[in-house]
Design a protein around this motif. Structure first.
Motif, mmCIF file in Angstrom:
data_model
loop_
_atom_site.group_PDB
_atom_site.id
_atom_site.type_symbol
_atom_site.label_atom_id
_atom_site.label_comp_id
_atom_site.label_asym_id
_atom_site.label_seq_id
_atom_site.Cartn_x
_atom_site.Cartn_y
_atom_site.Cartn_z
ATOM 1 N N SER A 30 0.827 -1.209 0.000
ATOM 2 C CA SER A 30 0.000 0.000 0.000
ATOM 3 C C SER A 30 0.859 1.255 0.000
ATOM 4 O O SER A 30 0.528 2.248 -0.666
ATOM 5 C CB SER A 30 -0.930 -0.003 1.211
ATOM 6 N N THR A 31 1.967 1.230 0.730
ATOM 7 C CA THR A 31 2.883 2.370 0.752
ATOM 8 C C THR A 31 3.389 2.668 -0.657
ATOM 9 O O THR A 31 3.496 3.827 -1.052
ATOM 10 C CB THR A 31 4.056 2.099 1.715
ATOM 11 N N ALA A 32 3.658 1.616 -1.426
ATOM 12 C CA ALA A 32 4.124 1.806 -2.806
ATOM 13 C C ALA A 32 3.074 2.535 -3.642
ATOM 14 O O ALA A 32 3.411 3.386 -4.474
ATOM 15 C CB ALA A 32 4.473 0.463 -3.436
ATOM 16 N N VAL A 33 1.792 2.237 -3.411
ATOM 17 C CA VAL A 33 0.707 2.904 -4.147
ATOM 18 C C VAL A 33 0.715 4.400 -3.834
ATOM 19 O O VAL A 33 0.699 5.248 -4.732
ATOM 20 C CB VAL A 33 -0.667 2.288 -3.792
ATOM 21 N N SER A 92 -9.114 3.156 -3.336
ATOM 22 C CA SER A 92 -9.077 1.717 -3.066
ATOM 23 C C SER A 92 -7.654 1.195 -3.186
ATOM 24 O O SER A 92 -6.814 1.778 -3.859
ATOM 25 C CB SER A 92 -10.008 0.961 -4.013
ATOM 26 N N LEU A 93 -7.439 0.087 -2.502
ATOM 27 C CA LEU A 93 -6.164 -0.621 -2.523
ATOM 28 C C LEU A 93 -6.471 -2.062 -2.904
ATOM 29 O O LEU A 93 -7.620 -2.415 -3.157
ATOM 30 C CB LEU A 93 -5.501 -0.540 -1.140
ATOM 31 N N ASP A 94 -5.457 -2.891 -2.928
ATOM 32 C CA ASP A 94 -5.673 -4.305 -3.227
ATOM 33 C C ASP A 94 -6.539 -4.942 -2.140
ATOM 34 O O ASP A 94 -6.487 -4.528 -0.980
ATOM 35 C CB ASP A 94 -4.335 -5.054 -3.279
ATOM 36 N N VAL A 109 0.963 3.547 6.435
ATOM 37 C CA VAL A 109 1.714 3.968 5.255
ATOM 38 C C VAL A 109 2.751 5.000 5.682
ATOM 39 O O VAL A 109 2.407 5.990 6.332
ATOM 40 C CB VAL A 109 0.760 4.583 4.202
ATOM 41 N N LYS A 110 4.005 4.766 5.335
ATOM 42 C CA LYS A 110 5.078 5.726 5.607
ATOM 43 C C LYS A 110 5.482 6.376 4.293
ATOM 44 O O LYS A 110 5.709 5.692 3.294
ATOM 45 C CB LYS A 110 6.307 5.032 6.202
#
Length: 117
Positions: A30-33, A92-94, A109-110
């Motif tokens: 999620s952080t990558a998104v 939305s996320l995965d 999320v960082k």
């Protein structure tokens, strides 16, 4: 006929369950998104501002973002505003493996703002 009576109501709505932790792997994905949508503000670059910000995001098991909040400030309002801008965009996320769509989870999320020369 005429009737009289009294009654006391009882709230039988189920209480929302406490969200579970999504887990370290899901947090990383999620952080990558979020990170992919961050644009380093030019004013922050000009002033050499860096920092690490943290978001707490509540999602359903199928990945729908319900709410979010900044849980760690970068220490610079211009950088925090960029995190907020991106947080508002992500709807939305995965889906979370093993969690039904009706359940909720917290994602951490960082966001790292680091100037590379």
């Amino acid at each position: 006929g005429v009737g009289t009576g009294t009654a006391t109501g009882v709230d039988i709505k189920p209480r929302p369950e406490t969200p579970v932790q999504a887990g370290a792997h899901y947090d990383q994905v999620s952080t990558a998104v979020y990170s992919s949508l961050i644009r380093y503000p030019q004013a922050a670059l000009d002033d050499g501002l860096e920092g690490i910000g943290g978001l707490s995001v509540v999602v359903t098991g199928d990945g729908k973002v319900l709410s979010w909040g900044i849980e760690q400030s970068t220490g610079h309002s211009v950088l925090d505003k960029e995190i907020s801008r991106v947080a508002r965009k992500v709807r939305s996320l995965d889906p979370i493996p093993g969690l039904s769509a009706s359940k909720r989870a917290i994602v951490h999320v960082k966001i790292f703002f680091h100037i590379v020369n």
